[in-house]
Enzyme design. Sequence first.
Site, short mmCIF file in Angstrom:
data_model
loop_
_atom_site.label_atom_id
_atom_site.label_comp_id
_atom_site.label_asym_id
_atom_site.label_seq_id
_atom_site.Cartn_x
_atom_site.Cartn_y
_atom_site.Cartn_z
N LEU A 24 -4.01 -1.39 -1.02
CA LEU A 24 -3.00 -1.87 -0.07
C LEU A 24 -1.63 -2.05 -0.73
CD1 LEU A 24 -2.38 -2.89 2.82
CD2 LEU A 24 -2.87 -5.19 1.96
N ASP A 25 -0.64 -1.35 -0.23
CA ASP A 25 0.74 -1.47 -0.70
C ASP A 25 0.90 -1.10 -2.17
OD1 ASP A 25 1.36 -2.34 1.85
OD2 ASP A 25 1.20 -4.45 1.33
N GLU A 26 -0.06 -0.36 -2.71
CA GLU A 26 -0.01 0.01 -4.13
C GLU A 26 0.22 1.50 -4.32
OE1 GLU A 26 0.04 -1.96 -6.64
OE2 GLU A 26 -1.10 -3.79 -6.22
#
Lengths: 297, 297, 297, 297
Positions: C240-242
């Site tokens: 996530l969001d990486e």
Amino acid sequence: MLKTLPKEQNVNLQNRARLLVKCPDKPGIVSVLSTFLFKYEANILESSQYSSDPENGTFFIRIEYNCENLPEKALAMEKDFKNIADEFNMEFKFQYRNQRQRTAIYVSKELHCLLELLWEWQNGDLDTDIAVVISNHEDAREIVESYGIPFHYLPANKDIRKEVEAKQIRLMEEYDVDLLILARYMQILTPEFVNHFENRIINIHHSFLPAFIGANPYERAHRRGVKLIGATSHYVTNDLDEGPIIEQDVERVDHRDDVQTLKKIGRKIERRVLAKAVKWHLENRIIVENNKTIVFH
Amino acid sequence: MLKTLPKEQNVNLQNRARLLVKCPDKPGIVSVLSTFLFKYEANILESSQYSSDPENGTFFIRIEYNCENLPEKALAMEKDFKNIADEFNMEFKFQYRNQRQRTAIYVSKELHCLLELLWEWQNGDLDTDIAVVISNHEDAREIVESYGIPFHYLPANKDIRKEVEAKQIRLMEEYDVDLLILARYMQILTPEFVNHFENRIINIHHSFLPAFIGANPYERAHRRGVKLIGATSHYVTNDLDEGPIIEQDVERVDHRDDVQTLKKIGRKIERRVLAKAVKWHLENRIIVENNKTIVFH
Amino acid sequence: MLKTLPKEQNVNLQNRARLLVKCPDKPGIVSVLSTFLFKYEANILESSQYSSDPENGTFFIRIEYNCENLPEKALAMEKDFKNIADEFNMEFKFQYRNQRQRTAIYVSKELHCLLELLWEWQNGDLDTDIAVVISNHEDAREIVESYGIPFHYLPANKDIRKEVEAKQIRLMEEYDVDLLILARYMQILTPEFVNHFENRIINIHHSFLPAFIGANPYERAHRRGVKLIGATSHYVTNDLDEGPIIEQDVERVDHRDDVQTLKKIGRKIERRVLAKAVKWHLENRIIVENNKTIVFH
Amino acid sequence: MLKTLPKEQNVNLQNRARLLVKCPDKPGIVSVLSTFLFKYEANILESSQYSSDPENGTFFIRIEYNCENLPEKALAMEKDFKNIADEFNMEFKFQYRNQRQRTAIYVSKELHCLLELLWEWQNGDLDTDIAVVISNHEDAREIVESYGIPFHYLPANKDIRKEVEAKQIRLMEEYDVDLLILARYMQILTPEFVNHFENRIINIHHSFLPAFIGANPYERAHRRGVKLIGATSHYVTNDLDEGPIIEQDVERVDHRDDVQTLKKIGRKIERRVLAKAVKWHLENRIIVENNKTIVFH
């Protein structure tokens, strides 16, 4: 489509107002103003002041306040304030938040600035009624009317300037317009027209003024090889592109950007610079003094 | 104090070089250049190109390469390259990384740009030998000499301009200077001097050119009421402040900032804008064409 | 309304193409590629390269070229290129400019990013066919259909995620979509869905990653008292969001800005950051390597 | 060298002061404060206020004023003010401009932030007496002493932390220090030390907090592939890198920048971000509330 109206503002707007004052600077002004507001149980929400010079300068203040039952008190307050104003030689204005300012947007064929204003307005970010859009082309009609805003097509050129402007002035009166926004309106205005709306016409110029005053700024920026291009919003005066600057911004460009690309980048700057200037005007944050602006952020 | 020398560069600098080429654009140039380098087993580390126009335009390329045993091959390579250059009508230059360019810094009473350059140089960020500092005032002597750099005080004014410039040219030759940096040097240069160092004098002008060409830009910016002030680094030509722009930057200001404050803010912009321009020149990233710059970042 | 189609591109687009290559770095690659293009009389218009490390690193290059009668030559060229690719162990791709990439935009209730993309696309600034818009709400239908773009309403929540995604994958196939743009689409995607479109889903996250990963970034930015807020566009991965960051930008805020104001300011950042990322992807300027992006400007 | 002292301030500084007030918000505060100042014939030069919430919030105000013969009146004013303060439940502080705040700069091996502070101070831009510089290395001694500022070398490591801090506290008392500036001082401070100087220690963290809290932020920024790097100045609290943020800024980076380059770019951000925070603190522009800062610009 997109007929959504601006978002409902919070309900107590009728108790909110702004007091704008300009007068010769001397000790005691803030004391008198704040004591006056306190007498009417007004709570100061925001206060910004500026003095051009503590000795013999001019003092400016913008106070935003909240006052229970303001509609019932306003008349008495204004009458009472007269005494203070006379004593301190003040120019002043009470602006009530439930009396929205009315704007007219002037546009030609390029619609990016108009679209940005409509977008901000629809989001509830521009506290105004957009009363009318005026254009010397038909391009904007469909989008404007889709918002339920009246659109007037007034063909214009230098031979019929006076007649066109006479019509425009009548329209401004008919629509009870407070502020004129030139959102890339590519027509020169006569001194008579400009004087009629002193400090009430905001223009967007497509350069970082005072660089590239006049026509074709992007072409000239390209020729000069600048590394940043900009845009400038200003009040219109009778000196071309010399009116009081409200806001400016720039973007980086390089040798690979041709004139067409500069124009594309420039449009993004123009959009945000004009929108900010209009927003600040509507919030009464701008004071014009000596062909410059004081902007209370 | 601060006698630390610039940091040791990595050891293989003797195998590093740059090839700079300008010629009429046509297909096959990149092929010929890269095949040439490959023949000498050079590895291309960085390559930037620009064509003013794919049809009948001018082609520019900057190639940074690494080549084992370059010092032994360089002469043969340059000789061999002549054939290609002739065929394609190329102007070209081989710049070897272990032959550092030599700079002279010219300064008057304001030292902020000089200090920034010394600081960057001491950090190993300016790949140059600072050969000498020239000034028409004594203010910079102590700091310059503390770095072990020769300092020459040459009083200057318009009556003795020619004699002073003659001395300066002799000093530039004596110190074998490649680049002259005007770090807020407040003297006009004669056309003869400027022509002598074509595209080898970098100036920092304290405005966002072409706004406020000439004297007192901060005073004029203040009077005009701009919302951003800037600085511009450019090569010096014989049209005042009209030379090819290398870099520009701006900072936000507002109505509360007096001229003194604009100057303070401006000094920070001047420092970084001049330092960037000098750095790019030393890295051979700048090409001048039609009074504009191509900067390969 | 606004049914205007993207502007006609210049006519010779059929002769324009891009060659994208990734391979182990070693001397001679540029020579081989440029000689190959020259053989087919292609003129290199733009060339950008990057090597992760000159010794044993990976080499990346993006070449934009023009080639007379390209449609007749393309097949032969691609076949011929196979030999080079095999020799140098290259991954490569030919992208022809007259074969526009097709995009799907996913959106929920907040429409600002969608509107910016439509606006850029209508201006001719996004070189794509917007094939379809997918939403878990009806809010966007009217504006999307006014552009003549198909709109699909697919209600979504975590209980029916798999079924919804199965429908979405069918739609992507049906509309022959190359790139998925999550323009503030507020649904979590399953690993299966993400893997199905590896490096082909661009998301806009409403914070300056890696600060404020996850939900409610503006609320958390407000609580932390940051002085700048930002937005980040990235490729979606299963962390996530990486995912690999494509572009980020920020705006200044201060103590007076409440969460609502941060969101307003943030929307402007999100609009421009997502639009840039999408534009660069469509121009094949982005290479993903080790969960980071190389962006050739 | 460079023994020049800070520029002479203008002579009437003894009549200039700042009044800082924090209290529960209610109508009438500004009236009472401005009437109080008027009674003593003080002229308000600058006034900034903030209310966390007009209903039941906390009110903050910073007033800068000029008052003829202030030194003779100050004692009586302060005594008189007590009554107002009691009535409105105010915390307050009178700061007299001729009583300069005294600072200590803590530094390790990297000197760029120290040099920037010395530079600003020497320019007259930091209104402080730099009382002492403390370091756990000898690198800064020569430059510091060249300005006539005492330098104390106190080797530090975690085993001797308590003894070192005891010495530091004694030095701070001896030099009568108001503000501690950690200008890249690479030692952890104990809770006792931090509590001893609550809201009086300013640190510069080399990342855009809350991204990359803790050690090696540039390495981690490089690994994550961010497109902007930043720096953050904040008051030190006992939660590592979690103290109230005063100022932040960023610069653009790209895939070609290695860790070393990020550090170089970062140093420029650190310099300006720390200098701003220190300047604002010395001008009493910063109020800490709920682990956030209100900064009156």
